[in-house]
Each structure stands twice: as C-alpha cells, then as structure tokens.
Design a protein around this motif. Structure first.
Motif, PDB file in Angstrom:
ATOM      1  N   UNK A   1      -3.150   5.225  -9.243  1.00 15.20           N
ATOM      2  CA  UNK A   1      -3.442   5.233 -10.839  1.00 15.20           C
ATOM      3  C   UNK A   1      -2.243   5.253 -11.742  1.00 15.20           C
ATOM      4  N   UNK A   2      -2.403   4.616 -12.906  1.00  9.00           N
ATOM      5  CA  UNK A   2      -1.298   4.666 -13.900  1.00  9.00           C
ATOM      6  C   UNK A   2      -1.841   5.286 -14.853  1.00  9.00           C
ATOM      7  N   UNK A   3      -2.912   5.975 -14.994  1.00  8.07           N
ATOM      8  CA  UNK A   3      -3.555   6.449 -15.787  1.00  8.07           C
ATOM      9  C   UNK A   3      -3.864   8.004 -15.393  1.00  8.07           C
ATOM     10  N   UNK A   4      -3.450   8.985 -16.201  1.00 14.37           N
ATOM     11  CA  UNK A   4      -3.844  10.605 -15.657  1.00 14.37           C
ATOM     12  C   UNK A   4      -4.618  11.115 -16.893  1.00 14.37           C
ATOM     13  N   UNK A   5      -5.593  11.542 -16.612  1.00 13.88           N
ATOM     14  CA  UNK A   5      -6.313  12.336 -17.577  1.00 13.88           C
ATOM     15  C   UNK A   5      -6.014  13.739 -17.388  1.00 13.88           C
TER      16      UNK A   5
ATOM     17  N   UNK B   1       4.212   6.757 -20.774  1.00 11.42           N
ATOM     18  CA  UNK B   1       2.692   7.558 -21.199  1.00 11.42           C
ATOM     19  C   UNK B   1       2.532   8.587 -20.028  1.00 11.42           C
ATOM     20  N   UNK B   2       2.611   7.833 -18.877  1.00 11.20           N
ATOM     21  CA  UNK B   2       2.205   8.443 -17.338  1.00 11.20           C
ATOM     22  C   UNK B   2       2.873   9.905 -17.301  1.00 11.20           C
TER      23      UNK B   2
ATOM     24  N   UNK C   1       0.618  -1.216  -0.026  1.00 10.77           N
ATOM     25  CA  UNK C   1      -0.072  -0.117   0.128  1.00 10.77           C
ATOM     26  C   UNK C   1       0.782   1.352  -0.088  1.00 10.77           C
ATOM     27  N   UNK C   2       1.959   1.061   0.514  1.00  8.01           N
ATOM     28  CA  UNK C   2       3.106   2.464   0.807  1.00  8.01           C
ATOM     29  C   UNK C   2       3.951   2.439  -0.679  1.00  8.01           C
ATOM     30  N   UNK C   3       3.607   1.578  -1.469  1.00  8.77           N
ATOM     31  CA  UNK C   3       4.443   1.873  -2.823  1.00  8.77           C
ATOM     32  C   UNK C   3       3.334   2.542  -4.018  1.00  8.77           C
ATOM     33  N   UNK C   4       3.880   2.547  -5.168  1.00 10.31           N
ATOM     34  CA  UNK C   4       2.813   2.969  -6.096  1.00 10.31           C
ATOM     35  C   UNK C   4       2.322   1.814  -6.812  1.00 10.31           C
ATOM     36  N   UNK C   5       2.273   0.545  -6.367  1.00 13.03           N
ATOM     37  CA  UNK C   5       1.553  -0.570  -6.966  1.00 13.03           C
ATOM     38  C   UNK C   5       0.302  -0.051  -7.727  1.00 13.03           C
ATOM     39  N   UNK C   6       0.007  -0.471  -8.764  1.00 10.18           N
ATOM     40  CA  UNK C   6      -1.219  -0.298  -9.573  1.00 10.18           C
ATOM     41  C   UNK C   6      -2.215  -1.217  -9.106  1.00 10.18           C
ATOM     42  N   UNK C   7      -1.761  -2.396  -8.359  1.00  6.21           N
ATOM     43  CA  UNK C   7      -2.903  -3.524  -8.145  1.00  6.21           C
ATOM     44  C   UNK C   7      -3.306  -3.449  -6.690  1.00  6.21           C
TER      45      UNK C   7
ATOM     46  N   UNK D   1      -1.967  18.413  -8.214  1.00  8.13           N
ATOM     47  CA  UNK D   1      -1.462  17.766  -6.954  1.00  8.13           C
ATOM     48  C   UNK D   1      -1.408  16.236  -7.075  1.00  8.13           C
ATOM     49  N   UNK D   2      -2.132  15.580  -7.671  1.00  7.86           N
ATOM     50  CA  UNK D   2      -2.052  14.189  -8.264  1.00  7.86           C
ATOM     51  C   UNK D   2      -0.657  13.934  -8.740  1.00  7.86           C
ATOM     52  N   UNK D   3      -0.551  14.874  -9.969  1.00  8.08           N
ATOM     53  CA  UNK D   3       0.528  14.742 -10.769  1.00  8.08           C
ATOM     54  C   UNK D   3       1.969  14.776 -10.264  1.00  8.08           C
ATOM     55  N   UNK D   4       2.051  15.671  -9.200  1.00 13.16           N
ATOM     56  CA  UNK D   4       3.225  15.981  -8.484  1.00 13.16           C
ATOM     57  C   UNK D   4       3.426  14.957  -7.549  1.00 13.16           C
ATOM     58  N   UNK D   5       2.405  14.246  -7.083  1.00 13.39           N
ATOM     59  CA  UNK D   5       2.568  12.928  -6.099  1.00 13.39           C
ATOM     60  C   UNK D   5       2.934  11.744  -6.599  1.00 13.39           C
ATOM     61  N   UNK D   6       2.285  11.458  -7.952  1.00 15.24           N
ATOM     62  CA  UNK D   6       2.857  10.405  -8.753  1.00 15.24           C
ATOM     63  C   UNK D   6       4.254  10.492  -9.280  1.00 15.24           C
ATOM     64  N   UNK D   7       4.768  11.579  -9.479  1.00 12.51           N
ATOM     65  CA  UNK D   7       6.123  12.073  -9.900  1.00 12.51           C
ATOM     66  C   UNK D   7       6.869  11.829  -8.672  1.00 12.51           C
ATOM     67  N   UNK D   8       6.718  12.248  -7.481  1.00 14.98           N
ATOM     68  CA  UNK D   8       7.570  12.215  -6.551  1.00 14.98           C
ATOM     69  C   UNK D   8       7.734  10.682  -5.588  1.00 14.98           C
TER      70      UNK D   8
END
Length: 288
Positions: free
Chosen positions: A212-216, A254-255, A167-173, A226-233
């Motif tokens: 998520x691995x898909x960002x609209x 793509x992300x 849960x503490x990773x960026x696992x998509x599953x 904020x989500x974009x910055x979080x996914x990047x970090x």
C-alpha cells in the motif's frame, strides 16, 4: 490442512490456494512452535522430538545456530545444547528460519526471496530499535514473513516467476497485476499462510497491505504499527535506491507522515529515524 467454510459462504481464494498445495504439511512445525512459544514456560519438547526424527532439518537448525545470524557467539553441535544456550526465543528463530528456508528457499527465485527476507527482517528490527522498541521481535518476524508467498507461488503458479522481482519490491502496482494474471496476489496468500501457521492476526494485517501507499494511522492497532515499520524498512533499506533520497516524492512524503502518526512520532523525529536507519543499513552492507 483442509479449509472449513460456513454454509453458503464463499471460499477465500487465497486460503483455498494454500490448502491445495503441500506447504502446510511440510511446515507443520511452525504452528506447533507458535503454540509452544505462547506458553508461560515453553519447553519445546515436542519440537525437539520432531527435529531428532528429521536429520536434514536438524542439521539446518544447527547450521543457522552457528551462523552469522547469531553473530558467531554460539558453537553448538546438538539440538539440546542449542536450546539450552540460545533460550526459547533464539531457538524459535533458528528453527523457523530452517523450516522456511528448507521448504520455501530452494531454487533460483526462492534464494532471491530468502536473501530479501533476511535483509528486510534485519531492517525491520533496526527500525523498531529506533522508534518502537516494544515491537522489536514482532517487527523482525514481520520482515521475515511478509513475502513468504512469493517463492510458493513461483513454484506452483504458471509464469509467476516473471512477477517475482517486482513482488519483492514495494511496487504499488504489483498486486493489481497479480490479480489480473492469476486472480490471486502474494499479499493475500501470505496472509492466509500466516493464519494457517497460527501467527497473531496483527501479522496478517501487515502482510496483506504491505504494497500500500496509503496508511490510515491507527496508533493503538499493533497490525498497523507493524505495517508502518515494514513500509519504512522496505523503502530505506532498498539496495537499488541507496543513491536516491527516500520519501522524496509527494505521495511518499504523505506516507511518511502517516507512518510517523501511526508510531506516535513528531515529523522531525521521524526524519531523524529515517536518516539513522539508512546509515545503519549502509554500515550493515559495508560489513556484510
């Protein structure tokens, strides 16, 4: 805090779960601080009064105020001196951290969460400094809060501790796994917590979707930024992945393009920012 549901409307499982725990009572200072900080001239008088009545929490606030969080630039021994020297924004940070750590960050799994939250908040702040400076403070808060449901669920959901590490990773599953096991996931529970704590809706947007691995891309939507910055970090500042190229796989590339679009950056500028963020993170680890 009781949940109010319109007649005939189904209850939100995440909000119902939060309401059944004692976390909102134990963290009641957070929504009060958010209301105070929203004022033109916050005084924190009520917050200071409550801290004086809670010696344990007051001690945590002073310890954080005197810690490396504020680069050791302050040495304070009373709450009033802390507020006067720190100013409302840094005092808010110190109290928020003390409340969260005292009520969520105790115990083996919870300590792991706090270390993760501390690192991610710093990396989100560095990312904002590089590419979205107006969002710097909100990016820091997003990083600090995004996984706040993990220690709560570890404490209250049977066998959830087995899911904490993923849960503490960026696992998509992990979200699907949590839903299969518990009909709940930490992203929705986290969003419910932030709503109850009266954070702006943009924070809940980022927390709800942070696996998520898909960002609209929606450039004018603060929550998506904020989500974009979080996914990047979370990807660049992962200590287990420092020897691997970041955003190298097709889906991740793509992300990264979507993150660049959301933040209004040219792809070349985005790649430069990724490289600089990783350099800054390595430097932070070296001097930790």
């Amino acid at each position: 805090m009781s949940e109010t549901v319109a007649a005939g409307a189904p209850a939100n499982p995440a909000s119902t779960f939060v309401a059944k725990t004692d976390i909102l009572e134990r963290t009641r200072l957070i929504p009060q601080m958010n209301q105070e900080l929203a004022k033109d001239e916050p005084t924190f008088d009520d917050v200071l009064a409550q801290l004086r009545r809670d010696e344990g929490l007051a001690a945590r606030v002073l310890a954080i105020a005197n810690s490396a969080w504020f680069a050791g630039r302050l040495k304070v021994d009373t709450l009033e001196v802390a507020f006067g020297r720190m100013g409302s924004q840094d005092f808010y940070r110190a109290v928020l951290a003390a409340v969260l750590r005292g009520n969520l960050g105790e115990g083996t799994e919870q300590n792991r969460w706090w270390q993760h939250a501390d690192v991610t908040s710093g990396c989100c702040q560095m990312a904002a400094q590089l590419v979205a400076e107006p969002l710097l403070e909100k990016a820091w808060l997003t990083g600090l809060l995004h996984d706040c449901a993990v220690p709560l669920m570890a404490r209250t959901v049977p066998d959830y501790s087995y899911l904490c590490e993923e849960a503490l990773t960026y696992s998509p599953t992990i979200v699907a796994t949590e839903q299969d096991c518990n009909q709940l996931d930490h992203c929705e529970v986290g969003a419910a917590l932030l709503a109850a704590w009266r954070f702006p809706a943009s924070f809940a947007t980022a927390v709800r979707r942070h696996h998520t691995t898909l960002l609209a891309p929606v450039p004018d939507d603060e929550g998506v930024q904020l989500l974009a910055l979080l996914l990047l970090a979370k990807r660049v500042c992962d200590p287990r992945e420092l020897d691997k190229p970041v955003f190298a796989e097709r889906d991740e590339a793509i992300l990264l393009g979507d993150i660049a679009t959301t933040l209004g950056l040219h792809p070349d500028r985005m790649r430069e920012a990724v490289a600089e963020l990783r350099r800054l993170y390595r430097l932070r680890l070296k001097h930790a």
